[in-house]
Design an enzyme around this catalytic site. Structure first.
Site, short mmCIF file in Angstrom:
data_model
loop_
_atom_site.label_atom_id
_atom_site.label_comp_id
_atom_site.label_asym_id
_atom_site.label_seq_id
_atom_site.Cartn_x
_atom_site.Cartn_y
_atom_site.Cartn_z
N SER A 1 0.83 -1.20 0.00
CA SER A 1 0.00 0.00 0.00
C SER A 1 0.86 1.25 0.00
O SER A 1 1.75 1.40 0.84
CB SER A 1 -0.91 0.02 1.23
OG SER A 1 -1.52 1.27 1.40
N LYS A 2 0.58 2.14 -0.96
CA LYS A 2 1.29 3.42 -1.02
C LYS A 2 1.02 4.23 0.25
O LYS A 2 1.90 4.87 0.79
CB LYS A 2 0.83 4.19 -2.26
CG LYS A 2 1.55 5.50 -2.51
CD LYS A 2 1.34 6.00 -3.92
CE LYS A 2 -0.09 6.36 -4.21
NZ LYS A 2 -0.26 6.93 -5.56
N ARG A 3 -0.23 4.15 0.73
CA ARG A 3 -0.60 4.93 1.92
C ARG A 3 0.15 4.45 3.16
O ARG A 3 0.36 5.21 4.10
CB ARG A 3 -2.11 4.83 2.16
CG ARG A 3 -2.94 5.54 1.11
CD ARG A 3 -4.39 5.63 1.51
NE ARG A 3 -5.22 6.13 0.42
CZ ARG A 3 -6.50 6.42 0.55
NH1 ARG A 3 -7.10 6.25 1.71
NH2 ARG A 3 -7.19 6.87 -0.47
N GLY B 1 3.17 3.45 3.14
CA GLY B 1 4.59 3.73 2.98
C GLY B 1 5.40 2.60 2.39
O GLY B 1 6.63 2.58 2.49
#
Length: 484
Positions: free
Chosen positions: A253-255, A257
């Site tokens: 997940s980009k969110r 990190g």
């Protein structure tokens, strides 16, 4: 025959996540395999999450890895603009048309009412679903309220009964009950469209034939199909991709990190290796082959090779693949790529970098690790004298001191300082002493490097460092051992 048209439609909300790049790659490969067009569209309707500079990251990443789009914001095309925030009037027109044909309606519910409804759903332990409060407001009343300045959104009018089915090329046919679907918002109160509406309008107007996206959108696809049907539009071919999971569970997940393409690239992973590895996260060529260039992927990729099972992102597999790419280079290519990393660690002017590259190329998996592996060349670290004791090499502190003194004397007499003559001097000493090779070579290697792991052995490192520096470091080793 209809031209195959795919699109990559990222949101400019940060770096290029591995999952995003895989979607771009697969969309690109499907288009190119079929001599079609690959379109770039920027989906920036979520202005609150917009990150300055993120669009440049998208452009730069696609260019760097060789995924050249045929149409897009930077190069134009027949179906622009290719940035959603520049298409507001288009969405407004189609939303009003959808209201006219009974597929959507104006909703005037306040935030307070919706919050109360959401809390009620939580209290009952059921998923939040809009209750259709404004669903039957007449068109005349709605227009009158709009004239009075009331805030509104436009919601999709989902059929109250029946089912909606769609076919996905990876997951097969999926059917859902319409009463499980929410009358989701199509146009927000600020006039901006939601993803749920904009992606359907854009895909139709841009003549997208194959929609490639993550499997997290499977649950929303019935709503999209109802929009296509309401407008009387042709439904595209759906290709939903499996999740990419972390080794110990949880999706990348980009969110949260998780590493982006840029992170890996900056650490010294090769772009070709990253693309190759990403291609195998959910796709199989049907053979044991694992190394593919982008050109080879264009020929070999097939929708049939996609899996519905989650793919596991294994950093060790990526390291291995990166190492394979490094080893397949010519020495000159590796030396050129490694040079910036050499310069980070070495300021000396007397190093033969081609010689260093010969030592490192077969031992390097990630370019970014080079500086830590060669920092001893610039300056001998302050190492623990107990490193001289090595069971495998049959060395201890006493015999290391004895053999290091003799190696110092033997190397002092070497006139031509290269691998061949250093080898000759040390192996002559080993023969005279009647000991194992490692009993002389290990102390020398430890003395000249101060490290347990090095890109070469005693002979190669001594040759690289030069005679004066080698003897200076061996003398330091003798002093260390003498003081124990």
């Amino acid at each position: 025959m209809t031209e195959v048209r795919t699109r990559f439609a990222p949101s400019p909300t940060g770096y290029m996540h591995i999952g995003n790049l895989r979607t771009a790659l697969y969309a690109y490969l499907i288009a190119k395999k079929n001599n079609g067009k690959f379109i770039l569209r920027i989906e920036d309707t979520d202005q609150e999450r917009y990150v300055e500079g993120a669009i440049d990251v998208i452009y730069n990443t696609l260019k760097l890895v060789g995924l050249q789009h045929d149409e897009g914001p930077d190069i134009g095309g027949p179906y622009g603009p290719y940035v959603q925030s520049q298409r507001r009037e288009i969405y407004s027109q189609y939303a009003k048309k959808l209201i006219d044909i009974g597929g959507a309606y104006y909703c005037f519910c306040s935030k307070e009412r919706l919050d109360a409804l959401r809390q009620e759903c939580e209290r009952k332990g059921i998923p939040f679903k809009y209750d259709g409060h404004c669903r039957n407001i007449s068109r005349e009343e709605a227009e009158e309220r709009i004239k009075r300045g009331e805030q509104y959104v436009i919601r999709q009018k989902i059929p109250a009964t029946g089912t909606t089915s769609f076919h996905d090329e990876v997951f097969g046919t999926i059917t859902v009950s319409n009463d499980s679907l929410d009358d989701n918002i199509l146009i927000k109160s600020d006039g901006m469209p939601t993803y749920n509406f904009a992606n359907v309008v854009d895909d139709h107007l841009m003549k997208i034939t194959h929609v490639v996206r993550g499997s997290e959108y499977l649950s929303s696809t019935p709503k999209y199909n109802l929009l296509y049907k309401a407008f009387g539009w042709e439904i595209p071919t759906y290709i939903h991709l499996p999740l990419i999971m972390k080794p110990h569970g949880g999706k990348l997940s980009k969110r949260e990190g998780d590493a982006s393409f840029e992170d890996f690239y900056n650490k010294g992973y090769l772009k070709e290796a990253i693309i190759n590895y990403i291609a195998l996260l959910g796709w199989s060529p049907g053979t044991d082959e694992e190394i593919f260039t982008l050109e080879e992927l264009k020929q070999r990729f097939s929708i049939e090779g996609l899996s519905k099972s989650p793919a596991v992102f294994d950093i060790n597999k990526l390291r291995w693949m990166n190492g394979e790419y490094i080893r397949s280079m010519s020495l000159e290519e590796f030396n050129e790529l490694a040079m910036p990393y050499y310069k980070k660690a070495i300021k000396r002017q007397d190093i033969d970098y081609m010689k260093l590259s010969r030592l490192l190329q077969t031992r390097t998996e990630v370019l970014g690790e080079i500086p830590d592996n060669i920092d001893f060349i610039e300056e001998l670290p302050d190492y623990d004298v107990n490193m001289y004791a090595n069971k495998k090499m049959r060395t201890d502190l006493n015999n290391s001191l004895e053999y290091l003194k003799k190696a110092y004397e033997a190397l002092q007499g070497v006139d031509k300082w290269d691998d061949e003559h250093i080898h000759e001097a040390l192996f002559k000493l080993i023969a005279e002493l009647g000991v194992k090779n490692g009993q002389v070579l290990w102390p020398v290697r430890t003395a000249v490097s101060g490290k347990q792991f090095t890109p070469g052995g005693a002979i190669e490192l001594s040759s690289l460092l030069g005679k004066e520096e080698t003897l200076r470091r061996i003398k330091i080793g003798i002093e260390k051992l003498s003081n124990v």
